[in-house]
Scaffold this motif. Structure first.
Motif, PDB file in Angstrom:
ATOM      1  N   HIS A  80       0.775  -1.350  -0.051  1.00 10.77           N
ATOM      2  CA  HIS A  80       0.032  -0.088  -0.014  1.00 10.77           C
ATOM      3  C   HIS A  80       0.852   1.153  -0.094  1.00 10.77           C
ATOM      4  O   HIS A  80       0.227   2.340  -0.383  1.00 10.77           O
ATOM      5  CB  HIS A  80      -1.085   0.010   1.242  1.00 10.77           C
ATOM      6  CG  HIS A  80      -2.077   0.973   0.851  1.00 10.77           C
ATOM      7  ND1 HIS A  80      -2.933   0.966  -0.128  1.00 10.77           N
ATOM      8  CD2 HIS A  80      -2.496   1.907   1.628  1.00 10.77           C
ATOM      9  CE1 HIS A  80      -3.889   1.824  -0.122  1.00 10.77           C
ATOM     10  NE2 HIS A  80      -3.475   2.708   0.819  1.00 10.77           N
ATOM     11  N   HIS A  87      -0.977   7.378  -5.532  1.00 11.12           N
ATOM     12  CA  HIS A  87      -2.091   8.256  -5.241  1.00 11.12           C
ATOM     13  C   HIS A  87      -1.755   9.716  -5.180  1.00 11.12           C
ATOM     14  O   HIS A  87      -2.275  10.537  -5.869  1.00 11.12           O
ATOM     15  CB  HIS A  87      -2.751   8.059  -3.889  1.00 11.12           C
ATOM     16  CG  HIS A  87      -3.243   6.492  -3.797  1.00 11.12           C
ATOM     17  ND1 HIS A  87      -3.752   6.173  -2.619  1.00 11.12           N
ATOM     18  CD2 HIS A  87      -3.261   5.488  -4.663  1.00 11.12           C
ATOM     19  CE1 HIS A  87      -3.884   4.739  -2.666  1.00 11.12           C
ATOM     20  NE2 HIS A  87      -3.593   4.590  -4.170  1.00 11.12           N
ATOM     21  N   GLU A 142      -7.812   4.220   5.873  1.00 18.84           N
ATOM     22  CA  GLU A 142      -8.490   3.781   4.580  1.00 18.84           C
ATOM     23  C   GLU A 142     -10.000   4.376   4.558  1.00 18.84           C
ATOM     24  O   GLU A 142     -10.298   4.672   3.527  1.00 18.84           O
ATOM     25  CB  GLU A 142      -8.379   2.205   4.403  1.00 18.84           C
ATOM     26  CG  GLU A 142      -7.127   1.804   4.366  1.00 18.84           C
ATOM     27  CD  GLU A 142      -6.040   2.456   3.486  1.00 18.84           C
ATOM     28  OE1 GLU A 142      -6.466   2.987   2.296  1.00 18.84           O
ATOM     29  OE2 GLU A 142      -4.902   2.933   3.964  1.00 18.84           O
ATOM     30  N   GLU A 145      -9.952   7.951   3.715  1.00 17.41           N
ATOM     31  CA  GLU A 145      -9.545   7.974   2.215  1.00 17.41           C
ATOM     32  C   GLU A 145     -10.784   7.589   1.386  1.00 17.41           C
ATOM     33  O   GLU A 145     -10.910   8.357   0.385  1.00 17.41           O
ATOM     34  CB  GLU A 145      -8.139   7.313   1.894  1.00 17.41           C
ATOM     35  CG  GLU A 145      -7.218   7.910   2.235  1.00 17.41           C
ATOM     36  CD  GLU A 145      -5.877   7.254   2.330  1.00 17.41           C
ATOM     37  OE1 GLU A 145      -4.975   7.574   1.368  1.00 17.41           O
ATOM     38  OE2 GLU A 145      -5.712   6.088   2.280  1.00 17.41           O
ATOM     39  N   GLU A 175      -8.004   1.989  -2.458  1.00 20.54           N
ATOM     40  CA  GLU A 175      -8.253   2.195  -1.114  1.00 20.54           C
ATOM     41  C   GLU A 175      -9.362   1.140  -0.428  1.00 20.54           C
ATOM     42  O   GLU A 175      -9.094   0.753   0.610  1.00 20.54           O
ATOM     43  CB  GLU A 175      -8.760   3.657  -0.770  1.00 20.54           C
ATOM     44  CG  GLU A 175      -8.050   4.809  -1.376  1.00 20.54           C
ATOM     45  CD  GLU A 175      -6.764   5.120  -0.654  1.00 20.54           C
ATOM     46  OE1 GLU A 175      -6.168   4.133  -0.011  1.00 20.54           O
ATOM     47  OE2 GLU A 175      -6.272   6.204  -1.074  1.00 20.54           O
TER      48      GLU A 175
HETATM   49 FE    FE Z   1      -4.700   4.328   1.471  1.00 16.95          FE
END
Ligand code: FE
Ligand code: FE
Length: 197
Positions: A80, A87, A142, A145, A175
């Motif tokens: 991630h 991102h 998360e 997000e 996400e």
């Molecule tokens: Fe994330």
């Protein structure tokens, strides 16, 4: 003299609570001078906010990785982190598509979530319990997000920012996948181990 019958007060149900009236002295928040004028401004502000948040995560995830013990959790954080770097790039692509300068604005919510994560690590010893705490903190991040990208994607759709919409939806998917993976790791492995510590 005629006496009027007093009306009996309406009976309240057992579970009915008394409503607290909203204070009439409460005032509307006064807007700042540079307040958003329209949805487009709000969209841009949101992008700046999450741009700051993603950059902060690029710095914070290695610390979480270092503190995690479970190999599956370590892998999930590592992959991630790579996605998170992407991102940041996708948000830069959004600013570019809108012909705006990529600008980060401090996201107080993400700062709070990161502080909470740091606190959990300080309050636990390395092992399954700290791992469970890291998962809890990560999932809150998360979820934040997911909420943010969901909103920004909806704005991009209305504003017909097609290029941005594509980027935002791609990140939103990652996400959600990350959150699902964390749930799986917690359910199948970690929480049970933390229980018998
Ligand atoms: Fe994330
Ligand atoms: Fe992200």
């Amino acid at each position: 003299m005629e006496t009027k019958m007093k009306k009996a007060p309406a009976k309240r149900g057992k579970n009915e609570k008394t409503k607290t009236p909203v204070s009439i002295s409460s005032r509307k928040t006064r807007a700042k001078k540079d307040a958003a004028k329209d949805l487009s401004d709000l969209f841009e502000d949101g992008l700046k906010d999450i741009y700051w948040a993603e950059k902060a995560l690029v710095k914070a995830l290695p610390k979480m990785h270092k503190n995690a013990t479970d190999p599956k959790l370590k892998n999930a954080i590592e992959s991630h982190l790579e996605e998170t770097k992407g991102h940041v790039k996708r948000l830069e692509a959004c600013f570019k598509a809108m012909k705006k300068k990529a600008e980060a604005k401090k996201c107080d919510a993400m700062q709070g979530l990161l502080d909470e994560g740091k606190g959990i690590m300080e309050e636990t010893k390395p092992g399954p319990v700290r791992d469970a705490g890291i998962i809890a903190a990560s999932q809150k991040i998360e979820h934040y997000e997911i909420a943010t990208y969901g909103t920004l994607a909806a704005y991009a759709k209305i504003l017909k920012e097609k290029d941005c919409l594509k980027e935002l939806l791609a990140t939103l998917k990652e996400e959600k996948n990350c959150n699902d993976l964390l749930s799986k790791i917690a359910d199948t492995n970690l929480n049970a181990k933390a229980l018998i510590q």
